[in-house]
Design an enzyme around this catalytic site. Sequence first.
Site, short mmCIF file in Angstrom:
data_model
loop_
_atom_site.label_atom_id
_atom_site.label_comp_id
_atom_site.label_asym_id
_atom_site.label_seq_id
_atom_site.Cartn_x
_atom_site.Cartn_y
_atom_site.Cartn_z
CB CYS A 2 -0.83 0.19 1.51
SG CYS A 2 -1.36 -1.86 1.69
NE ARG A 27 4.55 1.77 -1.27
CZ ARG A 27 5.19 2.31 -0.10
NH1 ARG A 27 6.29 2.73 -0.63
NH2 ARG A 27 4.90 2.18 0.77
CD1 TRP A 74 0.57 -6.20 -0.86
CD2 TRP A 74 0.51 -5.79 -2.94
NE1 TRP A 74 0.78 -6.94 -1.62
CE2 TRP A 74 1.44 -6.66 -2.42
CE3 TRP A 74 0.78 -5.74 -3.98
CZ2 TRP A 74 1.84 -7.31 -3.42
CZ3 TRP A 74 2.43 -5.98 -5.22
CH2 TRP A 74 2.22 -7.20 -4.86
CG ASN A 98 0.43 2.10 3.77
OD1 ASN A 98 -0.65 1.98 3.04
ND2 ASN A 98 1.13 3.05 3.52
N GLY A 99 -0.04 -1.40 6.76
CA GLY A 99 0.45 -2.48 7.18
C GLY A 99 -0.44 -3.24 7.97
CD GLU A 472 16.13 -18.82 -5.91
OE1 GLU A 472 16.53 -19.62 -6.94
OE2 GLU A 472 15.77 -17.70 -6.06
CE LYS A 476 17.30 -14.73 -8.18
NZ LYS A 476 16.67 -15.58 -8.18
CD GLU A 479 16.96 -15.36 -11.98
OE1 GLU A 479 16.34 -14.64 -12.94
OE2 GLU A 479 16.86 -15.60 -10.83
CG HIS A 495 28.73 -40.71 -10.00
ND1 HIS A 495 28.84 -42.21 -9.98
CD2 HIS A 495 27.99 -40.92 -8.65
CE1 HIS A 495 28.94 -42.93 -9.02
NE2 HIS A 495 28.79 -41.80 -7.35
CE LYS A 594 9.30 -9.94 -9.88
NZ LYS A 594 10.29 -10.43 -9.07
C1 F6R Z 1 13.91 -16.16 -11.22
C2 F6R Z 1 12.82 -15.65 -11.43
C3 F6R Z 1 11.87 -17.31 -12.03
C4 F6R Z 1 10.28 -16.97 -11.16
C5 F6R Z 1 9.04 -17.64 -12.27
C6 F6R Z 1 8.10 -18.14 -11.02
O1 F6R Z 1 14.29 -15.48 -9.81
O2 F6R Z 1 11.80 -14.81 -11.18
O3 F6R Z 1 12.14 -18.49 -11.49
O4 F6R Z 1 10.69 -18.07 -9.71
O5 F6R Z 1 9.36 -17.01 -13.14
O6 F6R Z 1 7.78 -16.46 -11.28
P1 F6R Z 1 6.57 -16.42 -10.14
O7 F6R Z 1 7.02 -16.45 -9.01
O8 F6R Z 1 5.55 -14.88 -10.37
O9 F6R Z 1 5.47 -17.95 -10.46
#
Ligand code: F6R
Length: 599
Positions: A2, A27, A74, A98-99, A472, A476, A479, A495, A594
């Site tokens: 929010c 946000r 939100w 907010n909160g 992970e 990270k 990517e 192996h 995203k």
């Molecule tokens: C990696 C990343 C992606 C998401 C994936 C799922 O940093 O952001 O691998 O984790 O695309 O996205 P959501 O969680 O939005 O379904």
Amino acid sequence: MCGIVGYVGNKNVTDVLVHGLKSLEYRGYDSAGIAIRNDEDIKIIKSVGKITNLEEKLKDFDKSYTMGIGHTRWATHGEVNEVNCHPHFTNNVVLVHNGIIENYRELKKELEVIGYSFLTNTDSEVIAALIDSYKGSKYDALVYAQMKMRGSYALVIMFDDEKNTLYAMRKDSPLIVGIGKNENFVASDISVILPYTKKYIDIEEGEVVKITKNDVLVYDEDGLVDKKVKTALWSLEDAKKGGFEHFMLKEMNEEKDLCTKLFNKFIEDENYSDDIPDISKYNNVDIVACGSAFYAANVGKYLIDSYVCDGSIHINVDVASEYRYKKHFYGDKSLVIVVSQSGETADTLACLRMANNLGVDTLAIVNVPSSTIAKEAKMVMPMLAGPEIAVATTKGYFSQVLELSLIAQKLGYIKGMISDEEKNLLIETFENLKSYLTPLFEIDYSKIANKLWSKEHIYFIGRGIDYIVGLEASLKLKEISYIHSDVYQAGELKHGPIALIDKSTPVISIITNDEIKEKSLSNAIEAQSRGASLYLLASENVDIDNLKIDEIIRVPRISEFYQPLLNIIPFQFIAYEVAKLKGCDVDKPKNLAKSVTVE
Ligand code: F6R
């Protein structure tokens, strides 16, 4: 997350509020509203969806209003609709919030007993009634509310019987007062005030601020506080990033406070709250997700299988793009959990819809409250991470892992696999999680990044949960820095993958799993003896004797239910630093989106 804006001055308030709300759009929000007043009355205007919808409603509005409050919502309590959208009002009180107020149900009951009724499902409306219920001065009413509320809040309040005055207060949620000439502002974010003024004051917990167009008076229990007026030196873009160089860095730094937020939401009276889904009645649980969310799901499965399973529940984890094309035979004790930050990932959504259509119970662990997944899942566990803007997820993954850990813990407790004593210890660790995390945010990762950034291939190895965190960590790095990176179960190295090790190939070994730490260390040494440069992320109790290690990062050793949360932090920072050194666009890596809304 929010956003709040408030204004009192001589300008047309609707313009200022709408402009302020627009600068808070980054946000994330699902609805927006304003309350404005002139000499005669207070008007509240709300709309669901984009701020342009609100603007449309305000198009032909009377321009005589010069004071008001605005809010982008939100959703956390109650669905996304105009009724639940802020501002909320009760008799003499209109406010934006907010909160999260943790004890709002309790407060609501008390207020109902004395005759209040509620229009919305929000915790925020309860605050308006709480303030209204106090018979005494406005200042005392606000202090009374501060004493009664548990949780977090940034509040801006107008009283029907007091013209030209705004009140504000906060706890664990940001709020600043912008100081103008014959006008003043209040906002959850400096970006709102920058077009008008660079002068602002911070509000501290326990303070009550009274704002008119010519004065800003801050009170605490000792009376009037002499506040320092600060000058914002940030550009608008910097302000949105909270002064951090990138959104990714800002979002990683938010992970510490996210622990507290999730603790407040999911722990009640030193116990697991009803907001943590109870999955004990199911015997077959499929957890489905993509990318990092899939890796978080793997942590969840590992915790359940290893620590709380009495054999009566089978957990299966799958990537959504595979799961949706497989055959599924659900029984009446089946549950499908989808995990998604955006709540819009096409494959994950398709799996949710498929499960819903087949009549099976569904639960979404999801961040964006207005998302399709949040709307269509039968049960929702909100991630509460706030908007994630950097394409690479950090705080989103963090929240997913923590929530799956809580589901596992609650399951174990209900099934008697976790004793009262163990539960108490786990909750205590959760409460202290921020203090375990903080030192990891203070390490200088640039030294390691300097050694890694020019490499073509980097390998991660680990066993058990350390391997899962490696998945992970490796994602990270690849990517955002575009370095090829892979992860292997440490025992699998010999192996086949060991053939990839050349002189100076970086191998990052993760060793925090007590039971197999010696074996993991031997695997790391095997790689080193083939020429690898060895980097270790190891818990304090891993003895490296006289080994020659290129770099070592020590992490505190805590319960396995939280250890993955500590382990991932250094890797998020290393990926970030490496990407920066390579000159990559950290927040918007190439080829990535995203929210992946296509198959
Ligand atoms: C990696 C990343 C992606 C998401 C994936 C799922 O940093 O952001 O691998 O984790 O695309 O996205 P959501 O969680 O939005 O379904």
